[in-house]
Motif scaffolding. Sequence first.
Motif, mmCIF file in Angstrom:
data_model
loop_
_atom_site.group_PDB
_atom_site.id
_atom_site.type_symbol
_atom_site.label_atom_id
_atom_site.label_comp_id
_atom_site.label_asym_id
_atom_site.label_seq_id
_atom_site.Cartn_x
_atom_site.Cartn_y
_atom_site.Cartn_z
ATOM 1 N N SER A 240 -13.447 -7.266 7.879
ATOM 2 C CA SER A 240 -14.466 -6.945 6.841
ATOM 3 C C SER A 240 -14.629 -7.916 5.743
ATOM 4 N N SER A 241 -15.796 -7.526 5.044
ATOM 5 C CA SER A 241 -16.035 -8.589 3.919
ATOM 6 C C SER A 241 -15.628 -8.002 2.614
ATOM 7 N N LEU A 242 -15.724 -9.077 1.624
ATOM 8 C CA LEU A 242 -15.396 -8.815 0.286
ATOM 9 C C LEU A 242 -16.804 -8.310 -0.289
ATOM 10 N N PRO A 243 -16.650 -7.194 -0.717
ATOM 11 C CA PRO A 243 -17.927 -6.699 -1.434
ATOM 12 C C PRO A 243 -18.484 -7.439 -2.697
ATOM 13 N N PRO A 244 -19.721 -7.452 -2.782
ATOM 14 C CA PRO A 244 -20.071 -8.310 -4.056
ATOM 15 C C PRO A 244 -19.469 -7.836 -5.214
ATOM 16 N N ARG A 245 -19.224 -8.774 -6.120
ATOM 17 C CA ARG A 245 -18.330 -8.332 -7.299
ATOM 18 C C ARG A 245 -17.275 -7.833 -7.264
ATOM 19 N N VAL A 246 -16.490 -7.786 -6.270
ATOM 20 C CA VAL A 246 -15.135 -7.197 -5.992
ATOM 21 C C VAL A 246 -14.270 -8.545 -5.780
ATOM 22 N N SER A 247 -13.128 -8.747 -6.427
ATOM 23 C CA SER A 247 -12.344 -9.747 -6.219
ATOM 24 C C SER A 247 -11.080 -9.264 -5.184
ATOM 25 N N MET A 248 -10.394 -10.262 -4.542
ATOM 26 C CA MET A 248 -9.561 -9.755 -3.646
ATOM 27 C C MET A 248 -8.286 -8.834 -4.307
ATOM 28 N N SER A 249 -7.980 -9.217 -5.618
ATOM 29 C CA SER A 249 -6.868 -8.336 -6.139
ATOM 30 C C SER A 249 -7.485 -6.883 -6.299
ATOM 31 N N LEU A 250 -8.724 -6.860 -6.651
ATOM 32 C CA LEU A 250 -9.107 -5.487 -6.737
ATOM 33 C C LEU A 250 -9.159 -4.702 -5.346
ATOM 34 N N LEU A 251 -9.855 -5.567 -4.402
ATOM 35 C CA LEU A 251 -9.883 -4.709 -3.142
ATOM 36 C C LEU A 251 -8.470 -4.331 -2.724
ATOM 37 N N ILE A 252 -7.574 -5.197 -2.959
ATOM 38 C CA ILE A 252 -6.265 -4.787 -2.515
ATOM 39 C C ILE A 252 -5.685 -3.355 -3.278
ATOM 40 N N LYS A 253 -6.179 -3.760 -4.575
ATOM 41 C CA LYS A 253 -5.788 -2.139 -5.426
ATOM 42 C C LYS A 253 -6.660 -1.040 -4.981
ATOM 43 N N LEU A 254 -7.773 -1.262 -4.619
ATOM 44 C CA LEU A 254 -8.481 -0.175 -4.289
ATOM 45 C C LEU A 254 -8.134 0.508 -2.764
ATOM 46 N N ASN A 255 -7.464 -0.370 -2.092
ATOM 47 C CA ASN A 255 -6.774 0.120 -0.592
ATOM 48 C C ASN A 255 -5.434 0.110 -0.626
ATOM 49 N N ARG A 256 -4.796 0.603 -1.824
ATOM 50 C CA ARG A 256 -3.308 0.855 -1.855
ATOM 51 C C ARG A 256 -3.356 2.423 -1.367
ATOM 52 N N VAL A 257 -2.247 2.709 -0.788
ATOM 53 C CA VAL A 257 -1.875 3.886 -0.096
ATOM 54 C C VAL A 257 -0.786 4.499 -0.955
ATOM 55 N N GLU A 258 -0.594 5.710 -0.692
ATOM 56 C CA GLU A 258 0.375 6.485 -1.570
ATOM 57 C C GLU A 258 1.660 5.840 -1.349
ATOM 58 N N GLU A 259 2.625 5.773 -2.502
ATOM 59 C CA GLU A 259 3.903 5.027 -2.431
ATOM 60 C C GLU A 259 4.813 5.968 -1.571
ATOM 61 N N ASN A 260 4.659 7.290 -1.686
ATOM 62 C CA ASN A 260 5.589 8.191 -1.068
ATOM 63 C C ASN A 260 4.722 9.219 -0.153
ATOM 64 N N THR A 261 5.636 9.775 0.756
ATOM 65 C CA THR A 261 4.999 10.823 1.602
ATOM 66 C C THR A 261 4.666 12.200 0.544
ATOM 67 N N LYS A 262 3.690 12.998 0.939
ATOM 68 C CA LYS A 262 3.226 13.983 0.364
ATOM 69 C C LYS A 262 3.693 15.511 0.822
#
Length: 425
Positions: A240-262
Amino acid sequence: MSDDQNNNNNNNNVKEIIKKQPVVDKNILNLLSSMNVDKNAAHAFWDTQPVPKIDAQVEKSGPIEVKTLDDVRKEPLTLPALFEWVVLDVNDQVQLNDVYTLLNENYVEDDDNMFRFDYSIPFLKWALQPPHYLKDWHIGVRVKESKKLVAFISAIPATINVDKTDSVKMVEINFLCVHKKLREKRLAPVLIKEITRRVNLQNIWQAAYTAGIVLPKPVASCRYYHRSLNPKKLVECKFSSLPPRVSMSLLIKLNRVEENTKCPGIRPLTKADVPSATRLLAKYLSQYSLAPSMSEEEVWHWLAPQKNVMDCYVVVDPKTGEVTDMCSFYTLPSSVIGNPKHKTLKAAFSFYNIATSVPLVDLMADALHLAKKGDFDVFNCLDIFENSKFIKEHKFQPGDGNLQYYLYNYATQTKDPSAMGLVLL
Ligand SMILES: CC(C)(COP(=O)(O)OP(=O)(O)OC[C@H]1O[C@@H](n2cnc3c(N)ncnc32)[C@H](O)[C@@H]1OP(=O)(O)O)[C@@H](O)C(=O)NCCC(=O)NCCS
């Protein structure tokens, strides 16, 4: 020596052999080319097969041609003299390794040749040996002199319900592969005809298969979607590629998954769950126009958790003990071709997901959480089943790969991806 070490040694030996000698000499290549049929025909091979023409409007479902065992050729198709048919015994580590190596070096790549499927050895053994499998349906072509495996095709038995009314005993065809150096020499049609012959000899006349390419004629055209779990690695691999105006740290944040099962009590499937899981699957799959019908034995084969092969989790009603919800995904890594930093991408492929006591989006949030915990880099799914209900919510992105579903010798109306209830590995 462990199996793994054995495999590695074997891999290295085979790689050495390939480096040292050409796969086949020029004469064989010329011979194979001379087998070419009319190149001007749109589909010189498929136009001779019992499949609907690409522009056909199918009115009535059913077999396209009806044959009897008397019509089936008793001896194998003819191969050029320097090749031979072999049956691969996948219980034999060396032969299984030959299949692994052929696929690892020559199987499906993406359009840009950056990734190639790397089905693992335990995965291949599992995929090729479901209940009632036939060894005779694991077909290879070897170079007679060197014994090098240069092509493969397989069939496994399955019962598929078509249009909710017809239960059809058929086979699933998979792992069609011709060595890169033998491509475009019409070897694939010979493999397809030979597996068809061997399947017909068992009085089976239909098959299901998938392909990235469009052939006559897809039952459904589906699309792959991808959910990043390890965005940094996916960007480094150019998956995949880094979307325009999105930093790596933001991309990582956007793709976080839930900390625990639901989903309360979600846990791996056990053998004791199988009768109930089989009922749940049968009921769920009955709403789809193309879906397998699985015995308890088959459900356990296909869904039993197996590290680096299959993950299957269930929610069980504490009062009744019935399985109410299930999510599952299989492990299919890809080799990353020519990347200095990363050799492999670990992908989870969505399998059967059924939610009755919890929302489907919650169940899939757990699937993503569990896949992330299992160190997968990406979670893939098709737009089949009810998957479009969670694709957006869970930030899946459309891929550039399509997957067409086909039936051999069975005409049926074209279906929406959401009417498809079948996953072929
Ligand atoms: C798929 C593969 C075996 C085809 O072999 P090839 O050497 O490219 O093609 P050949 O000259 O032997 O045969 C061409 C015929 O096979 C058909 N064909 C090609 N790929 C096919 C597929 N995936 N499924 C069914 N038929 C296929 C072609 O349509 C053509 O028939 P047509 O003239 O009627 O259209 C080969 O390209 C390969 O190993 N690719 C990588 C692995 C792969 O993609 N496997 C298929 C997974 S679905």
